[in-house]
Design a protein around this motif. Structure first.
Motif, PDB file in Angstrom:
ATOM      1  N   ASN A   3       8.900  -0.337 -33.676  1.00  0.00           N
ATOM      2  CA  ASN A   3       7.478  -0.572 -33.899  1.00  0.00           C
ATOM      3  C   ASN A   3       6.665   0.030 -32.772  1.00  0.00           C
ATOM      4  O   ASN A   3       7.030  -0.082 -31.594  1.00  0.00           O
ATOM      5  CB  ASN A   3       7.179  -2.066 -34.000  1.00  0.00           C
ATOM      6  N   CYS A   4       5.543   0.636 -33.138  1.00  0.00           N
ATOM      7  CA  CYS A   4       4.629   1.210 -32.162  1.00  0.00           C
ATOM      8  C   CYS A   4       3.876   0.071 -31.470  1.00  0.00           C
ATOM      9  O   CYS A   4       3.317  -0.799 -32.139  1.00  0.00           O
ATOM     10  CB  CYS A   4       3.650   2.152 -32.864  1.00  0.00           C
ATOM     11  N   PRO A   5       3.822   0.059 -30.124  1.00  0.00           N
ATOM     12  CA  PRO A   5       3.087  -1.007 -29.437  1.00  0.00           C
ATOM     13  C   PRO A   5       1.565  -0.879 -29.578  1.00  0.00           C
ATOM     14  O   PRO A   5       0.844  -1.846 -29.354  1.00  0.00           O
ATOM     15  CB  PRO A   5       3.507  -0.846 -27.975  1.00  0.00           C
ATOM     16  N   ASN A   6       1.076   0.290 -29.999  1.00  0.00           N
ATOM     17  CA  ASN A   6      -0.359   0.495 -30.136  1.00  0.00           C
ATOM     18  C   ASN A   6      -0.879   0.053 -31.502  1.00  0.00           C
ATOM     19  O   ASN A   6      -1.833  -0.706 -31.593  1.00  0.00           O
ATOM     20  CB  ASN A   6      -0.707   1.967 -29.890  1.00  0.00           C
ATOM     21  N   TRP A  19       3.727   8.413 -35.749  1.00  0.00           N
ATOM     22  CA  TRP A  19       3.148   9.301 -36.763  1.00  0.00           C
ATOM     23  C   TRP A  19       1.730   8.898 -37.135  1.00  0.00           C
ATOM     24  O   TRP A  19       0.951   9.703 -37.625  1.00  0.00           O
ATOM     25  CB  TRP A  19       4.027   9.303 -38.014  1.00  0.00           C
ATOM     26  N   LYS A  20       1.362   7.643 -36.876  1.00  0.00           N
ATOM     27  CA  LYS A  20       0.065   7.154 -37.320  1.00  0.00           C
ATOM     28  C   LYS A  20      -1.033   7.282 -36.249  1.00  0.00           C
ATOM     29  O   LYS A  20      -2.152   7.680 -36.552  1.00  0.00           O
ATOM     30  CB  LYS A  20       0.196   5.696 -37.739  1.00  0.00           C
ATOM     31  N   CYS A  21      -0.707   6.967 -34.984  1.00  0.00           N
ATOM     32  CA  CYS A  21      -1.753   6.938 -33.955  1.00  0.00           C
ATOM     33  C   CYS A  21      -1.494   7.872 -32.776  1.00  0.00           C
ATOM     34  O   CYS A  21      -2.250   7.866 -31.813  1.00  0.00           O
ATOM     35  CB  CYS A  21      -1.938   5.515 -33.445  1.00  0.00           C
ATOM     36  N   ASN A  22      -0.414   8.679 -32.827  1.00  0.00           N
ATOM     37  CA  ASN A  22      -0.051   9.637 -31.773  1.00  0.00           C
ATOM     38  C   ASN A  22       0.288   8.972 -30.438  1.00  0.00           C
ATOM     39  O   ASN A  22       0.103   9.548 -29.386  1.00  0.00           O
ATOM     40  CB  ASN A  22      -1.149  10.681 -31.549  1.00  0.00           C
ATOM     41  N   TYR A  23       0.791   7.728 -30.487  1.00  0.00           N
ATOM     42  CA  TYR A  23       1.237   7.061 -29.269  1.00  0.00           C
ATOM     43  C   TYR A  23       2.577   7.655 -28.848  1.00  0.00           C
ATOM     44  O   TYR A  23       3.513   7.741 -29.637  1.00  0.00           O
ATOM     45  CB  TYR A  23       1.381   5.557 -29.502  1.00  0.00           C
ATOM     46  N   SER A  24       2.680   8.079 -27.575  1.00  0.00           N
ATOM     47  CA  SER A  24       3.911   8.652 -27.039  1.00  0.00           C
ATOM     48  C   SER A  24       4.752   7.532 -26.442  1.00  0.00           C
ATOM     49  O   SER A  24       4.320   6.847 -25.506  1.00  0.00           O
ATOM     50  CB  SER A  24       3.597   9.700 -25.977  1.00  0.00           C
ATOM     51  N   ILE A  30      -1.565   7.313 -25.697  1.00  0.00           N
ATOM     52  CA  ILE A  30      -1.930   8.074 -26.884  1.00  0.00           C
ATOM     53  C   ILE A  30      -2.192   9.521 -26.479  1.00  0.00           C
ATOM     54  O   ILE A  30      -2.904   9.785 -25.512  1.00  0.00           O
ATOM     55  CB  ILE A  30      -3.169   7.476 -27.571  1.00  0.00           C
ATOM     56  N   ILE A  31      -1.612  10.445 -27.214  1.00  0.00           N
ATOM     57  CA  ILE A  31      -1.750  11.864 -26.923  1.00  0.00           C
ATOM     58  C   ILE A  31      -2.766  12.465 -27.885  1.00  0.00           C
ATOM     59  O   ILE A  31      -2.709  12.238 -29.090  1.00  0.00           O
ATOM     60  CB  ILE A  31      -0.398  12.582 -27.063  1.00  0.00           C
ATOM     61  N   GLU A  32      -3.703  13.244 -27.338  1.00  0.00           N
ATOM     62  CA  GLU A  32      -4.704  13.940 -28.146  1.00  0.00           C
ATOM     63  C   GLU A  32      -4.185  15.335 -28.467  1.00  0.00           C
ATOM     64  O   GLU A  32      -3.797  16.084 -27.568  1.00  0.00           O
ATOM     65  CB  GLU A  32      -6.025  14.043 -27.401  1.00  0.00           C
ATOM     66  N   PHE A  33      -4.155  15.689 -29.738  1.00  0.00           N
ATOM     67  CA  PHE A  33      -3.749  17.021 -30.168  1.00  0.00           C
ATOM     68  C   PHE A  33      -4.977  17.763 -30.648  1.00  0.00           C
ATOM     69  O   PHE A  33      -5.756  17.254 -31.445  1.00  0.00           O
ATOM     70  CB  PHE A  33      -2.732  16.957 -31.322  1.00  0.00           C
TER      71      PHE A  33
END
Length: 98
Positions: A3-6, A19-24, A30-33
């Protein structure tokens, strides 16, 4: 699955980024692309001073399609291509030669 912690969405164990919020998961943030399309440049709108979005290469031609053989005669028509940029705030469109 983990599970993503974000955003608390389920992600495959071998994924390093949600895949949903770009959390690394490796960096813990969170990574901005940036959307990088081929030929895209960073251009600001002259009216709004916000970044314009690259929409791709658009091809235009001079002349009309002539009846049944219209597509055949397209090879003799002058075609120009331009990079198209859009401002989503004011709707301005900019054309640049590639």
């Amino acid at each position: 699955m983990k599970n993503c912690p974000n955003c608390n969405s389920e992600t495959e164990d071998n994924f390093e980024i949600c895949w949903k919020c770009n959390y690394s998961f490796t960096e813990g943030k969170i990574i901005e692309f940036k959307d990088e399309l081929p030929g895209g440049k960073e251009i600001d709108c002259l009216r709004c001073k916000v970044p314009m979005h690259y929409s791709g290469i658009y091809k235009f031609h001079e002349g009309n399609k002539t009846g049944l053989w219209g597509n055949v005669f397209e090879i003799f028509v002058n075609r120009e291509s331009f990079d198209l940029y859009l401002c989503h705030k004011c709707g301005k469109v900019e054309f640049f030669s590639p």
